[in-house]
Design a protein around this motif. Structure first.
Motif, PDB file in Angstrom:
ATOM      1  N   ARG A 125      -3.102   4.753  -2.975  1.00  0.00           N
ATOM      2  CA  ARG A 125      -2.866   3.922  -1.791  1.00  0.00           C
ATOM      3  C   ARG A 125      -4.009   4.087  -0.787  1.00  0.00           C
ATOM      4  NH1 ARG A 125       0.223  -0.283   0.534  1.00  0.00           N
ATOM      5  NH2 ARG A 125       0.093  -0.026   2.774  1.00  0.00           N
ATOM      6  N   LYS A 126      -4.436   5.334  -0.592  1.00  0.00           N
ATOM      7  CA  LYS A 126      -5.540   5.604   0.331  1.00  0.00           C
ATOM      8  C   LYS A 126      -6.813   4.899  -0.145  1.00  0.00           C
ATOM      9  CE  LYS A 126      -5.805   9.864   1.476  1.00  0.00           C
ATOM     10  NZ  LYS A 126      -6.122  11.328   1.389  1.00  0.00           N
ATOM     11  N   LEU A 127      -7.099   4.991  -1.435  1.00  0.00           N
ATOM     12  CA  LEU A 127      -8.273   4.313  -2.004  1.00  0.00           C
ATOM     13  C   LEU A 127      -8.179   2.812  -1.801  1.00  0.00           C
ATOM     14  CD1 LEU A 127     -10.803   4.214  -3.997  1.00  0.00           C
ATOM     15  CD2 LEU A 127      -9.087   3.821  -5.773  1.00  0.00           C
ATOM     16  N   THR A 128      -6.998   2.261  -2.061  1.00  0.00           N
ATOM     17  CA  THR A 128      -6.805   0.818  -1.963  1.00  0.00           C
ATOM     18  C   THR A 128      -7.036   0.322  -0.543  1.00  0.00           C
ATOM     19  OG1 THR A 128      -5.187   0.902  -3.758  1.00  0.00           O
ATOM     20  CG2 THR A 128      -5.166  -1.045  -2.373  1.00  0.00           C
ATOM     21  N   VAL A 129      -6.484   1.057   0.423  1.00  0.00           N
ATOM     22  CA  VAL A 129      -6.593   0.637   1.817  1.00  0.00           C
ATOM     23  C   VAL A 129      -8.006   0.814   2.359  1.00  0.00           C
ATOM     24  CG1 VAL A 129      -5.814   1.155   4.166  1.00  0.00           C
ATOM     25  CG2 VAL A 129      -4.150   1.033   2.295  1.00  0.00           C
ATOM     26  N   THR A 130      -8.651   1.924   1.988  1.00  0.00           N
ATOM     27  CA  THR A 130      -9.962   2.225   2.577  1.00  0.00           C
ATOM     28  C   THR A 130     -11.134   1.639   1.809  1.00  0.00           C
ATOM     29  OG1 THR A 130     -10.105   4.330   1.361  1.00  0.00           O
ATOM     30  CG2 THR A 130      -9.114   4.374   3.570  1.00  0.00           C
ATOM     31  N   GLU A 131     -10.944   1.313   0.526  1.00  0.00           N
ATOM     32  CA  GLU A 131     -12.061   0.841  -0.294  1.00  0.00           C
ATOM     33  C   GLU A 131     -11.845  -0.571  -0.841  1.00  0.00           C
ATOM     34  OE1 GLU A 131     -14.962   2.171  -0.796  1.00  0.00           O
ATOM     35  OE2 GLU A 131     -14.661   4.129   0.113  1.00  0.00           O
ATOM     36  N   LEU A 132     -10.759  -0.759  -1.587  1.00  0.00           N
ATOM     37  CA  LEU A 132     -10.593  -2.022  -2.306  1.00  0.00           C
ATOM     38  C   LEU A 132     -10.275  -3.187  -1.378  1.00  0.00           C
ATOM     39  CD1 LEU A 132      -8.593  -0.891  -5.478  1.00  0.00           C
ATOM     40  CD2 LEU A 132     -11.052  -0.766  -5.005  1.00  0.00           C
ATOM     41  N   TYR A 133      -9.430  -2.968  -0.370  1.00  0.00           N
ATOM     42  CA  TYR A 133      -8.992  -4.063   0.499  1.00  0.00           C
ATOM     43  C   TYR A 133      -9.352  -3.843   1.965  1.00  0.00           C
ATOM     44  CZ  TYR A 133      -6.176  -5.705  -3.435  1.00  0.00           C
ATOM     45  OH  TYR A 133      -5.750  -6.176  -4.648  1.00  0.00           O
ATOM     46  N   ALA A 134     -10.276  -2.942   2.240  1.00  0.00           N
ATOM     47  CA  ALA A 134     -10.693  -2.701   3.618  1.00  0.00           C
ATOM     48  C   ALA A 134     -11.296  -3.971   4.204  1.00  0.00           C
ATOM     49  CB  ALA A 134     -11.709  -1.567   3.669  1.00  0.00           C
ATOM     50  N   ALA A 135     -11.163  -4.121   5.524  1.00  0.00           N
ATOM     51  CA  ALA A 135     -11.668  -5.332   6.186  1.00  0.00           C
ATOM     52  C   ALA A 135     -13.150  -5.548   5.907  1.00  0.00           C
ATOM     53  CB  ALA A 135     -11.425  -5.217   7.695  1.00  0.00           C
ATOM     54  N   LYS A 136     -13.905  -4.472   5.844  1.00  0.00           N
ATOM     55  CA  LYS A 136     -15.341  -4.581   5.574  1.00  0.00           C
ATOM     56  C   LYS A 136     -15.603  -5.164   4.190  1.00  0.00           C
ATOM     57  CE  LYS A 136     -19.598  -1.828   5.560  1.00  0.00           C
ATOM     58  NZ  LYS A 136     -20.171  -0.453   5.755  1.00  0.00           N
ATOM     59  N   ARG A 137     -14.806  -4.723   3.205  1.00  0.00           N
ATOM     60  CA  ARG A 137     -14.990  -5.248   1.842  1.00  0.00           C
ATOM     61  C   ARG A 137     -14.529  -6.698   1.759  1.00  0.00           C
ATOM     62  NH1 ARG A 137     -16.091  -3.494  -3.273  1.00  0.00           N
ATOM     63  NH2 ARG A 137     -16.373  -1.361  -2.532  1.00  0.00           N
ATOM     64  N   VAL A 138     -13.425  -7.017   2.412  1.00  0.00           N
ATOM     65  CA  VAL A 138     -12.971  -8.417   2.441  1.00  0.00           C
ATOM     66  C   VAL A 138     -14.073  -9.306   3.008  1.00  0.00           C
ATOM     67  CG1 VAL A 138     -11.318 -10.028   3.465  1.00  0.00           C
ATOM     68  CG2 VAL A 138     -10.525  -7.808   2.603  1.00  0.00           C
ATOM     69  N   GLN A 139     -14.686  -8.869   4.084  1.00  0.00           N
ATOM     70  CA  GLN A 139     -15.757  -9.626   4.715  1.00  0.00           C
ATOM     71  C   GLN A 139     -16.972  -9.749   3.788  1.00  0.00           C
ATOM     72  OE1 GLN A 139     -15.708 -11.218   7.510  1.00  0.00           O
ATOM     73  NE2 GLN A 139     -17.879 -11.783   7.696  1.00  0.00           N
ATOM     74  N   SER A 140     -17.239  -8.693   3.024  1.00  0.00           N
ATOM     75  CA  SER A 140     -18.428  -8.702   2.173  1.00  0.00           C
ATOM     76  C   SER A 140     -18.355  -9.751   1.072  1.00  0.00           C
ATOM     77  CB  SER A 140     -18.625  -7.312   1.547  1.00  0.00           C
ATOM     78  OG  SER A 140     -17.656  -7.046   0.546  1.00  0.00           O
ATOM     79  N   PHE A 141     -17.152 -10.194   0.729  1.00  0.00           N
ATOM     80  CA  PHE A 141     -16.995 -11.195  -0.322  1.00  0.00           C
ATOM     81  C   PHE A 141     -16.809 -12.610   0.234  1.00  0.00           C
ATOM     82  CE2 PHE A 141     -15.414  -7.370  -2.724  1.00  0.00           C
ATOM     83  CZ  PHE A 141     -16.472  -7.327  -3.625  1.00  0.00           C
ATOM     84  N   GLN A 142     -17.090 -12.790   1.517  1.00  0.00           N
ATOM     85  CA  GLN A 142     -16.908 -14.103   2.123  1.00  0.00           C
ATOM     86  C   GLN A 142     -17.753 -15.165   1.428  1.00  0.00           C
ATOM     87  OE1 GLN A 142     -17.832 -16.018   6.453  1.00  0.00           O
ATOM     88  NE2 GLN A 142     -16.482 -14.243   6.464  1.00  0.00           N
ATOM     89  N   HIS A 143     -18.968 -14.798   1.003  1.00  0.00           N
ATOM     90  CA  HIS A 143     -19.842 -15.778   0.340  1.00  0.00           C
ATOM     91  C   HIS A 143     -19.239 -16.260  -0.971  1.00  0.00           C
ATOM     92  CE1 HIS A 143     -20.907 -12.100  -1.839  1.00  0.00           C
ATOM     93  NE2 HIS A 143     -21.441 -12.862  -2.770  1.00  0.00           N
ATOM     94  N   VAL A 144     -18.501 -15.388  -1.666  1.00  0.00           N
ATOM     95  CA  VAL A 144     -17.855 -15.789  -2.920  1.00  0.00           C
ATOM     96  C   VAL A 144     -16.774 -16.830  -2.644  1.00  0.00           C
ATOM     97  CG1 VAL A 144     -16.442 -15.016  -4.869  1.00  0.00           C
ATOM     98  CG2 VAL A 144     -18.332 -13.583  -4.038  1.00  0.00           C
ATOM     99  N   ARG A 145     -15.940 -16.557  -1.649  1.00  0.00           N
ATOM    100  CA  ARG A 145     -14.883 -17.510  -1.308  1.00  0.00           C
ATOM    101  C   ARG A 145     -15.478 -18.841  -0.870  1.00  0.00           C
ATOM    102  NH1 ARG A 145     -12.857 -12.537   0.615  1.00  0.00           N
ATOM    103  NH2 ARG A 145     -13.685 -12.861   2.701  1.00  0.00           N
TER     104      ARG A 145
END
Length: 496
Positions: A125-145
């Protein structure tokens, strides 16, 4: 019908063979409907258990006891009882019972969604929140969306020129799948091992893990029953397709070690020990279990949310006109639409909230299991009791919402109720420790897609259909899709 008589007979006689004398419980259990021998209340679930449970709770109360075969269950159906489960007693209620087909699909519960509460689950859960779905990572994939939505818009433009209807239920799954494949797997959706069967496979997964499986309730004969009903074979079919897809994506990364920016790359680093997960060493099965959560939940929830929004808008011309006017006023002639534009679109946000209320994506949250004896609303909940949270019942409760069956986005105007897990009147993503961690990732795609659809196109129904002809019935699964696919004809406008 003869099949079910046969199944009932098998269960009845098998249960007689293993029946033991038991004393009547002295616990003060919540009230509930009478039970049949052996099967308990399973016969009362029907094809849409969330609706059936809601009807039962209207008679027996907001916290209700049911028996499914050998399993004792309680159902929470109001904001007050659900708050007790998800907040007051969250720690004591946040584990998961063992579910046969969820275990198979998730590589023996190595995922986040179905894994029981444990040190491993907390680290994941900690990994998921801090790495996989963190706001920074969500933002980093904006170009893909942005790129995938642009491709989707181009397809709609061609459909508009030809006056062809767009199958939203199918094309939005393709859009969502394309984004998830790039974000999580670093490969293109087109040409992947899941491309030609993805809609069937994702829906199959949701049906399997959302099922009330006989194997979970009848330990002696349940698996035989599931083979007769076809549930076992459906589980094996979707598992094999997904497993082959994961192998393809992982092999792609192993062949090209320069791929560093997606979720598989991160998980493979953890397999090699380059990153830690507390004291746990990730295996390939752990990696696949985590990826299963990402692809199944990521594709289906975003696609179904946009489908339901467009369904309600086309069925409510007043709301469609109002939301398009807002979008076009805010965006105007802006060609570069971004996800941040949603912050200025107040009415669109209300439309999304109302959609998440009236068509709850996960009407019955994944079952929980009491880790010790607890007391809720004055009733005893013994250890090992399964706990179902009926979010659908809350969202359709006339004591909570005025005219709950009517689509009225304005109900959220000057209303601080939100869907982020703090208001127990609106829980599309759950709450507490088990709240969906991918909410931000999914909603980012929902926002960008809707803004483009409403800004660039007008929409009409095919075949002379009228707004009142639009069907809003859902099918049942862990995530509930629209039963009849939504088809709309796009119309080019001056903003296209």
């Amino acid at each position: 019908m003869n099949l079910w008589y046969t199944i009932f007979a098998i269960v009845f006689f098998a249960s007689i063979l293993v029946a033991k004398n038991t004393r009547k419980s002295k616990n003060n259990l919540p009230p509930g409907p009478p039970r049949l021998p052996i099967i308990g209340n399973l016969h009362q679930l029907g094809s849409k258990p969330h609706r059936s449970m809601f009807k039962l709770c209207e008679k027996y109360g907001p916290l209700m006891s049911l028996k499914f075969g050998n399993v004792s269950t309680v159902v929470a159906s109001t904001p007050e009882t659900v708050k007790d489960v998800l907040k007051t007693f969250d720690l004591d209620c946040c584990s998961r019972p063992y579910m046969t087909y969820a275990a198979r699909i998730t590589y023996n519960l190595k995922d986040l969604g179905f894994s029981p509460y444990s040190n491993y689950w907390r680290e994941l859960r900690k990994l998921t929140v801090t790495e996989l779905y963190a706001a920074k990572r969500v933002q980093s994939f904006q170009h893909v969306r942005k790129e995938e939505v642009a491709s989707f818009v181009d397809f709609i433009k061609q459909s508009a020129l030809l006056e062809n209807p767009v199958n939203f239920s199918l094309k939005l799954m393709t859009l969502s799948g394309s984004v998830i494949c790039r974000v999580a797997f670093g490969i293109r959706f087109q040409g992947s091992k899941i491309e030609n069967t993805y809609d069937e496979v994702i829906q199959g997964i949701m049906e399997v893990v959302g099922s009330f499986a006989a194997a979970d309730y009848f330990p002696v004969i349940g698996k035989i029953i599931d083979r007769i009903t076809g549930l076992h074979s459906k589980c094996e079919k979707v598992f094999k397709v997904m497993d082959a897809f994961f192998d393809q994506a992982i092999e792609h990364h192993l062949d090209d070690e320069s791929i560093k920016d997606d979720i598989i790359a991160l998980l493979l680093e953890m397999e090699r020990g380059e990153l830690g997960l507390g004291g746990f060493k990730l295996t390939r099965s752990h990696t696949k279990g985590i990826l299963l959560n990402i692809i199944a939940a990521g594709i289906d929830t975003s696609a179904q949310t946009v489908t339901w929004v467009m369904t309600h808008l086309i069925a409510n011309p007043r709301v469609m006109k109002k939301v398009q006017a807002e979008v076009r006023e805010v965006i105007k002639n802006k060609e570069n639409i971004t996800e941040e534009d949603i912050e200025q679109l107040e009415y669109l946000k209300l439309v999304i909230k109302e959609t998440l209320r009236i068509n709850t994506l996960v009407p019955l949250l994944i079952p929980r299991e009491a880790s010790k004896d607890i007391k809720i609303a004055g009733y005893d909940i013994p250890k090992k009791t399964w706990i179902h949270v009926n979010v659908w019942a809350i969202h359709r409760n006339p004591n909570v919402w005025k005219d709950p069956e009517t689509f009225i986005p304005e109900r959220f105007m000057d209303n601080e109720i939100d869907y982020k897990g703090l208001n127990f009147e609106l829980l599309p993503f759950g709450s507490g420790r088990r709240m969906c961690p991918g909410m931000g990732m999914g909603l980012a795609l929902v926002h960008l897609t809707l803004i483009n659809l409403l800004y660039r196109f007008d929409w009409k129904l095919p075949g002379g259909m009228k707004a009142e002809d639009v069907d809003i019935e859902e099918s049942y699964g862990l995530v509930c899709p629209k039963k009849i696919p939504l088809e709309l004809i796009p119309v080019l406008t001056q903003w296209t």
